[in-house]
Scaffold this motif. Structure first.
Motif, PDB file in Angstrom:
ATOM      1  N   ALA A  26       0.819  -1.214   0.000  1.00  0.00           N
ATOM      2  CA  ALA A  26       0.000   0.000   0.000  1.00  0.00           C
ATOM      3  C   ALA A  26       0.852   1.264   0.000  1.00  0.00           C
ATOM      4  N   GLY A  27       2.176   1.087   0.057  1.00  0.00           N
ATOM      5  CA  GLY A  27       3.068   2.238   0.039  1.00  0.00           C
ATOM      6  C   GLY A  27       3.141   2.974   1.362  1.00  0.00           C
ATOM      7  N   LEU A  28       2.773   2.298   2.442  1.00  0.00           N
ATOM      8  CA  LEU A  28       2.774   2.929   3.757  1.00  0.00           C
ATOM      9  C   LEU A  28       3.958   2.486   4.614  1.00  0.00           C
ATOM     10  N   TYR A  29       4.775   1.584   4.080  1.00  0.00           N
ATOM     11  CA  TYR A  29       5.933   1.108   4.836  1.00  0.00           C
ATOM     12  C   TYR A  29       7.011   0.672   3.853  1.00  0.00           C
ATOM     13  N   SER A  30       8.238   0.997   4.214  1.00  0.00           N
ATOM     14  CA  SER A  30       9.378   0.576   3.414  1.00  0.00           C
ATOM     15  C   SER A  30      10.451   0.031   4.345  1.00  0.00           C
ATOM     16  N   LEU A  50     -14.690  22.265   6.850  1.00  0.00           N
ATOM     17  CA  LEU A  50     -14.949  21.225   7.846  1.00  0.00           C
ATOM     18  C   LEU A  50     -13.644  20.669   8.393  1.00  0.00           C
ATOM     19  N   GLY A  51     -12.670  20.517   7.514  1.00  0.00           N
ATOM     20  CA  GLY A  51     -11.374  19.996   7.951  1.00  0.00           C
ATOM     21  C   GLY A  51     -10.692  20.888   8.961  1.00  0.00           C
ATOM     22  N   ASN A  52     -11.111  22.157   9.036  1.00  0.00           N
ATOM     23  CA  ASN A  52     -10.525  23.078  10.011  1.00  0.00           C
ATOM     24  C   ASN A  52     -11.020  22.820  11.430  1.00  0.00           C
ATOM     25  N   ILE A  53     -12.050  22.010  11.581  1.00  0.00           N
ATOM     26  CA  ILE A  53     -12.500  21.619  12.920  1.00  0.00           C
ATOM     27  C   ILE A  53     -11.568  20.515  13.393  1.00  0.00           C
ATOM     28  N   SER A  54     -10.558  20.890  14.153  1.00  0.00           N
ATOM     29  CA  SER A  54      -9.444  19.985  14.455  1.00  0.00           C
ATOM     30  C   SER A  54      -9.892  18.697  15.128  1.00  0.00           C
ATOM     31  N   ALA A  55     -10.938  18.751  15.939  1.00  0.00           N
ATOM     32  CA  ALA A  55     -11.354  17.561  16.679  1.00  0.00           C
ATOM     33  C   ALA A  55     -11.983  16.503  15.793  1.00  0.00           C
ATOM     34  N   ILE A  56     -12.395  16.870  14.567  1.00  0.00           N
ATOM     35  CA  ILE A  56     -12.974  15.867  13.674  1.00  0.00           C
ATOM     36  C   ILE A  56     -12.086  15.613  12.474  1.00  0.00           C
ATOM     37  N   SER A  57     -10.891  16.216  12.448  1.00  0.00           N
ATOM     38  CA  SER A  57      -9.998  16.042  11.307  1.00  0.00           C
ATOM     39  C   SER A  57      -9.644  14.570  11.131  1.00  0.00           C
ATOM     40  N   SER A  58      -9.608  14.145   9.890  1.00  0.00           N
ATOM     41  CA  SER A  58      -9.395  12.732   9.591  1.00  0.00           C
ATOM     42  C   SER A  58      -7.910  12.384   9.585  1.00  0.00           C
ATOM     43  N   SER A  59      -7.594  11.190  10.042  1.00  0.00           N
ATOM     44  CA  SER A  59      -6.217  10.688   9.988  1.00  0.00           C
ATOM     45  C   SER A  59      -6.138   9.476   9.076  1.00  0.00           C
ATOM     46  N   LEU A  60      -7.149   9.308   8.222  1.00  0.00           N
ATOM     47  CA  LEU A  60      -7.217   8.149   7.344  1.00  0.00           C
ATOM     48  C   LEU A  60      -6.120   8.213   6.283  1.00  0.00           C
ATOM     49  N   LEU A  61      -5.410   7.097   6.116  1.00  0.00           N
ATOM     50  CA  LEU A  61      -4.317   7.034   5.145  1.00  0.00           C
ATOM     51  C   LEU A  61      -4.636   6.126   3.965  1.00  0.00           C
ATOM     52  N   HIS A  62      -5.471   5.104   4.195  1.00  0.00           N
ATOM     53  CA  HIS A  62      -5.691   4.102   3.152  1.00  0.00           C
ATOM     54  C   HIS A  62      -7.029   3.423   3.378  1.00  0.00           C
ATOM     55  N   ILE A 110      -6.773   2.044   7.095  1.00  0.00           N
ATOM     56  CA  ILE A 110      -5.580   2.321   7.901  1.00  0.00           C
ATOM     57  C   ILE A 110      -5.550   3.806   8.221  1.00  0.00           C
ATOM     58  N   ARG A 111      -5.302   4.135   9.459  1.00  0.00           N
ATOM     59  CA  ARG A 111      -5.176   5.533   9.844  1.00  0.00           C
ATOM     60  C   ARG A 111      -4.035   5.688  10.829  1.00  0.00           C
ATOM     61  N   ASN A 112      -3.566   6.922  10.963  1.00  0.00           N
ATOM     62  CA  ASN A 112      -2.553   7.215  11.971  1.00  0.00           C
ATOM     63  C   ASN A 112      -3.144   6.975  13.356  1.00  0.00           C
ATOM     64  N   TYR A 113      -2.316   6.486  14.251  1.00  0.00           N
ATOM     65  CA  TYR A 113      -2.758   6.231  15.620  1.00  0.00           C
ATOM     66  C   TYR A 113      -2.394   7.418  16.499  1.00  0.00           C
ATOM     67  N   PHE A 114      -3.387   7.905  17.251  1.00  0.00           N
ATOM     68  CA  PHE A 114      -3.156   9.069  18.108  1.00  0.00           C
ATOM     69  C   PHE A 114      -2.543   8.624  19.436  1.00  0.00           C
ATOM     70  N   SER A 115      -1.228   8.495  19.442  1.00  0.00           N
ATOM     71  CA  SER A 115      -0.544   7.949  20.610  1.00  0.00           C
ATOM     72  C   SER A 115      -0.602   8.878  21.820  1.00  0.00           C
ATOM     73  N   GLU A 116      -0.811  10.178  21.593  1.00  0.00           N
ATOM     74  CA  GLU A 116      -0.851  11.121  22.706  1.00  0.00           C
ATOM     75  C   GLU A 116      -2.251  11.265  23.295  1.00  0.00           C
ATOM     76  N   TYR A 117      -3.190  10.516  22.761  1.00  0.00           N
ATOM     77  CA  TYR A 117      -4.569  10.597  23.239  1.00  0.00           C
ATOM     78  C   TYR A 117      -4.984   9.304  23.916  1.00  0.00           C
ATOM     79  N   MET A 118      -6.003   9.398  24.756  1.00  0.00           N
ATOM     80  CA  MET A 118      -6.575   8.231  25.436  1.00  0.00           C
ATOM     81  C   MET A 118      -8.090   8.279  25.294  1.00  0.00           C
ATOM     82  N   GLU A 119      -8.730   7.118  25.400  1.00  0.00           N
ATOM     83  CA  GLU A 119     -10.188   7.085  25.338  1.00  0.00           C
ATOM     84  C   GLU A 119     -10.763   7.843  26.530  1.00  0.00           C
ATOM     85  N   LEU A 120     -11.742   8.693  26.276  1.00  0.00           N
ATOM     86  CA  LEU A 120     -12.340   9.479  27.350  1.00  0.00           C
ATOM     87  C   LEU A 120     -13.031   8.581  28.364  1.00  0.00           C
TER      88      LEU A 120
END
Length: 412
Positions: free
Chosen positions: A17-21, A85-97, A106-116
């Motif tokens: 998928a071109g997401l890892y080398s 819409l993309g300027n609403i940071s809390a709903i911005s998408s991290s989808l990659l594939h 596949i999306r980026n994982y938000f490592s600095e966040y935790m489930e509320l």
């Protein structure tokens, strides 16, 4: 043939998928995260602390009609097409594939966040800053898309070669019991179905709610606390405190449903902490909860006030908006019980208590306002500039009794 995701083939898939080398560095860890009835989640940790979340829908058989991940991809495309819409940071998408054929994204994982939800469970505190951030973000989403035909038409897109209904009405009750259900739910849960079907007023209220369902904006449709992420350094941030994730159910819908689902998730924190014993009546169990409703109420009130402050014109569209939010809160509680029975094969006396609360919210929303928010309807709307509540007969303020003498349950 559909690819079945595994820890053995995920790296090869990422490469294709071109997401890892290989030049990016060696894989040093992968971990299966909690998977639900709908999907499996694999966290892949690459070099330089780069983390990817790989998700695949669970289909026991070929089912081309669901495509829940298609909705998330469509939402991602919507944000790209309409940057406002993309300027609403809390709903911005991290989808990659997105891979429709293999029902995989596949999306980026938000490592600095935790489930509320986990934050609340682990800390037992409900800061108002977090509730305000959630209310403002949800209002921003609904306000920005309200009555915007271009957004509605975009979300009507279906997978190539397929057709799907424009709107899905989520205001559905629990289906009638039949012989097919006996092998699907715990035996003790049959008591729930028996009680539920005795409540004609409950079924009538849900039918009315479905009839009055008014889609007018883009809605998340599964906005529970476990689908909201909180930044680990939220106390030091002025923005980006929260992020909304898992947009698989998003569609053109009714904003009251999103708020009702969210508030029900807060109410469940209270109801899940009930002390139950055969010797206790329902009202006693509610007052003996480990996490009292009074502890959660300020956050619930902050969510609705901040939402209306940021989206006051919703009251022009729906004069009874808050009452409908209350009713959708009750509906979300019944859906939670149903999911616990059918998918987790779990049912206990707390669910019977939850049914009583849900019934009150659905059938008597006016009386339930004070119980849920700790404030009257006029007090909630008072800070809204220019809004006047409709004159109502003066009534004595009292907390809503959430049970009836003739249907009082023991063992809750």
């Amino acid at each position: 043939m559909r690819l079945s995701l595994s820890s053995e083939n995920v790296i090869q898939y990422l490469q294709n998928a071109g997401l890892y080398s290989v030049e990016d560095g060696a894989l040093y860890e992968h971990e299966w995260l909690g998977s639900g009835r709908n999907n499996r989640n694999l966290l892949v940790k690459l070099a330089d602390d780069h983390q990817l979340l790989v998700k695949q829908e669970n289909h026991t058989h070929a089912d081309s009609s669901t495509h829940e991940f298609f909705n998330e991809w469509l939402f991602h495309e919507l944000l790209q097409k309409f940057p406002v819409l993309g300027n609403i940071s809390a709903i911005s998408s991290s989808l990659l594939h997105f891979d429709l054929e293999n029902s995989l994204l596949i999306r980026n994982y938000f490592s600095e966040y935790m489930e509320l939800e986990k934050f609340y469970e682990n800390n037992g505190i409900f800061p108002l800053e977090i509730a305000n951030a959630i209310g403002a973000t949800l209002a921003g989403l609904h306000r920005s898309t309200c009555q915007k035909r271009e957004y509605r038409d975009f979300m009507d897109t279906a997978p190539q070669g397929e057709f799907r209904y424009r709107y899905y009405n989520p205001a559905q009750g629990i289906s009638s019991i039949n012989q097919d259900i006996f092998g699907k739910i715990p035996t003790e849960a049959l008591k729930f179905h028996a009680i539920y079907q005795q409540y004609e007023s409950l079924e009538s209220a849900i039918a009315d709610l479905a009839y009055e369902w008014k889609p007018c904006c883009l809605t998340h449709n599964d906005l529970q606390l476990n689908n909201i992420l909180l930044h680990s350094r939220w106390q030091q941030l002025d923005n980006c405190l929260v992020k909304f994730i898992d947009w698989e159910a998003c569609a053109w819908g009714d904003p009251a449903f999103d708020l009702g689902t969210l508030l029900a998730s807060y109410i469940k924190v209270w109801l899940s902490s009930l002390v139950t014993d055969p010797s206790l009546e329902l009202e006693e169990s509610l007052h003996l909860a480990i996490i009292p409703l009074e502890v959660i109420q300020p956050s619930i009130l902050a969510v609705i006030r901040t939402y209306i402050h940021n989206f006051p014109m919703i009251l022009d569209y729906h004069q009874d908006f808050i009452l409908r939010v209350i009713q959708f809160t009750g509906l979300a509680l019944t859906h939670h019980i149903q999911n616990a029975m059918e998918y987790h094969k779990y049912f206990d006396n707390r669910h019977l208590c939850m049914l009583e609360v849900a019934k009150s919210l659905l059938t008597m929303p006016e009386q339930a306002v004070l119980t849920i928010f700790g404030s009257s309807l006029s007090e909630i709307l008072q800070p809204i500039t220019g809004f006047k509540t409709t004159t109502q007969p003066t009534q004595e303020k009292q907390l809503l009794r959430i049970y009836y003498e003739k249907t009082r349950l023991r063992g809750c």
